[in-house]
Design a protein around this motif. Structure first.
Motif, PDB file in Angstrom:
ATOM      1  N   ILE A 102      34.733 -23.470 -54.664  1.00  0.00           N
ATOM      2  CA  ILE A 102      35.501 -23.088 -55.850  1.00  0.00           C
ATOM      3  C   ILE A 102      35.059 -21.719 -56.354  1.00  0.00           C
ATOM      4  O   ILE A 102      35.878 -20.834 -56.633  1.00  0.00           O
ATOM      5  N   ILE A 103      33.747 -21.527 -56.428  1.00  0.00           N
ATOM      6  CA  ILE A 103      33.217 -20.250 -56.916  1.00  0.00           C
ATOM      7  C   ILE A 103      33.470 -19.148 -55.903  1.00  0.00           C
ATOM      8  O   ILE A 103      33.880 -18.032 -56.261  1.00  0.00           O
ATOM      9  N   ALA A 104      33.251 -19.448 -54.615  1.00  0.00           N
ATOM     10  CA  ALA A 104      33.456 -18.452 -53.565  1.00  0.00           C
ATOM     11  C   ALA A 104      34.898 -17.976 -53.517  1.00  0.00           C
ATOM     12  O   ALA A 104      35.174 -16.814 -53.178  1.00  0.00           O
ATOM     13  N   CYS A 105      35.825 -18.860 -53.874  1.00  0.00           N
ATOM     14  CA  CYS A 105      37.248 -18.512 -53.841  1.00  0.00           C
ATOM     15  C   CYS A 105      37.705 -17.788 -55.098  1.00  0.00           C
ATOM     16  O   CYS A 105      38.905 -17.560 -55.277  1.00  0.00           O
ATOM     17  N   GLY A 106      36.770 -17.432 -55.974  1.00  0.00           N
ATOM     18  CA  GLY A 106      37.120 -16.524 -57.058  1.00  0.00           C
ATOM     19  C   GLY A 106      37.069 -17.055 -58.471  1.00  0.00           C
ATOM     20  O   GLY A 106      37.332 -16.307 -59.415  1.00  0.00           O
ATOM     21  N   ASP A 256      35.215 -19.416 -41.567  1.00  0.00           N
ATOM     22  CA  ASP A 256      35.520 -19.007 -40.197  1.00  0.00           C
ATOM     23  C   ASP A 256      35.242 -17.521 -39.984  1.00  0.00           C
ATOM     24  O   ASP A 256      35.517 -16.691 -40.860  1.00  0.00           O
ATOM     25  N   SER A 257      34.735 -17.197 -38.809  1.00  0.00           N
ATOM     26  CA  SER A 257      34.499 -15.804 -38.440  1.00  0.00           C
ATOM     27  C   SER A 257      35.818 -15.128 -38.097  1.00  0.00           C
ATOM     28  O   SER A 257      36.842 -15.789 -37.884  1.00  0.00           O
ATOM     29  N   ARG A 333      33.966 -15.959 -47.599  1.00  0.00           N
ATOM     30  CA  ARG A 333      32.989 -16.372 -46.585  1.00  0.00           C
ATOM     31  C   ARG A 333      31.580 -15.902 -46.958  1.00  0.00           C
ATOM     32  O   ARG A 333      30.612 -16.670 -46.896  1.00  0.00           O
ATOM     33  N   GLU A 334      31.463 -14.657 -47.380  1.00  0.00           N
ATOM     34  CA  GLU A 334      30.156 -14.107 -47.731  1.00  0.00           C
ATOM     35  C   GLU A 334      29.607 -14.761 -48.998  1.00  0.00           C
ATOM     36  O   GLU A 334      28.419 -15.103 -49.063  1.00  0.00           O
ATOM     37  N   LEU A 339      25.936 -18.726 -51.856  1.00  0.00           N
ATOM     38  CA  LEU A 339      25.838 -19.829 -52.814  1.00  0.00           C
ATOM     39  C   LEU A 339      25.158 -21.057 -52.211  1.00  0.00           C
ATOM     40  O   LEU A 339      24.375 -21.732 -52.883  1.00  0.00           O
ATOM     41  N   MET A 340      25.443 -21.354 -50.958  1.00  0.00           N
ATOM     42  CA  MET A 340      24.869 -22.528 -50.324  1.00  0.00           C
ATOM     43  C   MET A 340      23.361 -22.408 -50.139  1.00  0.00           C
ATOM     44  O   MET A 340      22.674 -23.401 -49.927  1.00  0.00           O
ATOM     45  N   LYS A 341      22.850 -21.198 -50.232  1.00  0.00           N
ATOM     46  CA  LYS A 341      21.405 -20.977 -50.139  1.00  0.00           C
ATOM     47  C   LYS A 341      20.732 -21.019 -51.514  1.00  0.00           C
ATOM     48  O   LYS A 341      19.506 -20.894 -51.607  1.00  0.00           O
ATOM     49  N   ASN A 342      21.531 -21.172 -52.562  1.00  0.00           N
ATOM     50  CA  ASN A 342      20.997 -21.071 -53.917  1.00  0.00           C
ATOM     51  C   ASN A 342      21.276 -22.359 -54.698  1.00  0.00           C
ATOM     52  O   ASN A 342      22.152 -22.417 -55.561  1.00  0.00           O
ATOM     53  N   ASP A 343      20.504 -23.395 -54.394  1.00  0.00           N
ATOM     54  CA  ASP A 343      20.678 -24.682 -55.078  1.00  0.00           C
ATOM     55  C   ASP A 343      20.465 -24.558 -56.583  1.00  0.00           C
ATOM     56  O   ASP A 343      21.161 -25.202 -57.375  1.00  0.00           O
TER      57      ASP A 343
END
Length: 375
Positions: A102-106, A256-257, A333-334, A339-343
């Protein structure tokens, strides 16, 4: 005191309650309460992004730019996810991935309340109140419980064979959805077209609950239809894109790449019709799906896209889709990876969102209980 709210309740919803966020005439009222949710199926695919979350982002930014006195609320609907069996460890991961998506998508968590549904127990409390005035016949008319239970669209609770295979939670899913919306006294709910039926039921249940409370306590919410047509499977464009599809080439994820995107689009089903590119979802669903993707990314009507590409070869159309998608997906993607590294950050965002959501939710429950005589 709440007694001053008591007045004759409305028994009809004769006004038009569906709007498109793409309609140039659409305006967000200054006192609007915008709410929506999405199930935690994991990393978002293209349909989740273009068909739901980017609309949330657009609405949030408009509210901020227009300095409206409104803070949108968006939740990860994890209680809804358990209408089908889940493995606990997988569900924990998918909840986290959904919030990060949700956050990654803006959607900016500084401008919207983001939270997990299960951390606000008032959802379940209001669900019971609403259930007590919900006719089973209304739930029987819904289609989602039939599809998820692998029943035909004509199945009915009057059929013992159908009834025996349906769990109560799956059947009553729409009442919890109504509770989700009404808990925050929402005025506008952005959803895709496939959820429009449930929002229609939510409006009916808002009126029924107001009857029960003998006051117009709950607004009858408007459905804000997403401007994007449904994003379909790349390998079977007769059905929507879905994470549960076993065919890996059928869907594109925000993780996806560029190489993955190119491979999947180049192998997407089109057709054998020669001549100009045309938009015909019935006869040319594969081509129509590619045009829909470009239209959604560029925020332009399909008719305008068609003017640009009608003389393209199919390979040229696919190349354009690849170009647009690789550019569009790069940012999400970035951000998702970070975010997934920042619990700690995700936990802080969900905790703050929960606290803000409960401020509203607890007041609603207190008001409803007082109006019912349960105070």
């Amino acid at each position: 005191m709440l007694r001053c709210l008591r007045r004759s309740y409305s028994s009809a919803a004769s006004v038009e309650l569906i709007a498109s966020v793409r309609d140039p005439k659409f305006r967000i009222p200054g006192d609007a309460t915008i709410f929506s949710g999405i199930q935690p199926t994991g990393i978002f695919h293209l349909g989740n992004y273009l068909g739901a979350t980017r609309v949330w982002s657009d609405l949030t930014e408009r509210i901020s730019e227009e300095k409206l006195n409104s803070e949108p609320m968006f939740m990860v609907a994890d209680l809804h996810s358990i209408t089908v069996p889940q493995i606990a460890s997988d569900l924990r991961t998918m909840r986290k991935q959904a919030l990060a998506s949700i956050i990654a998508c803006g959607v900016d968590p500084a401008k919207a309340r983001l939270f997990y549904q299960s951390t606000v127990p008032e959802h379940s409390e209001l669900n019971w109140v609403i259930s007590c005035s919900t006719p089973v016949g209304m739930l029987n008319r819904m289609t989602q419980w039939k599809s998820k239970a692998n029943l035909s669209s004509g199945a009915s609770l009057a059929d013992d064979a159908s009834l025996g295979g349906v769990k109560l939670g799956l059947l009553a899913y729409p009442t919890l959805m109504a509770a989700d919306v009404l808990l925050y006294r929402s005025t506008h709910v952005p959803v895709g077209a496939d959820q429009a039926q449930h929002l229609e039921l939510t409006r009916e249940l808002a009126i029924k609950t107001n009857k029960l409370l003998r006051t117009d306590y709950f607004p009858v919410p408007k459905t804000l239809l997403a401007p994007t047509n449904k994003i379909l499977s790349l390998k079977n464009p007769l059905k929507k894109m879905s994470k549960s599809d076993p065919e890996p080439l059928s869907k594109i994820f925000i993780t996806d790449s560029d190489k993955d995107i190119k491979t999947k689009i180049n192998k997407a089903i089109t057709d054998s019709i020669d001549g100009k590119i045309t938009y015909n979802p019935i006869e040319r669903p594969g081509i129509a799906n590619l045009l829909t993707i470009i239209s959604a990314i560029e925020r332009r009507p399909v008719s305008q896209i068609l003017n640009d590409v009608e003389n393209f070869e199919k390979r040229e159309l696919k190349a354009l889709v690849v170009e647009r998608l690789t550019t569009e997906i790069k940012g999400p993607r970035e951000r998702f990876s970070e975010l997934m590294k920042n619990d700690a950050l995700l936990n802080r965002i969900s905790k703050e969102g929960t606290e803000k959501a409960r401020e509203v939710a607890s007041k609603t429950i207190k008001d409803v209980y007082e109006l019912m005589g349960l105070n």
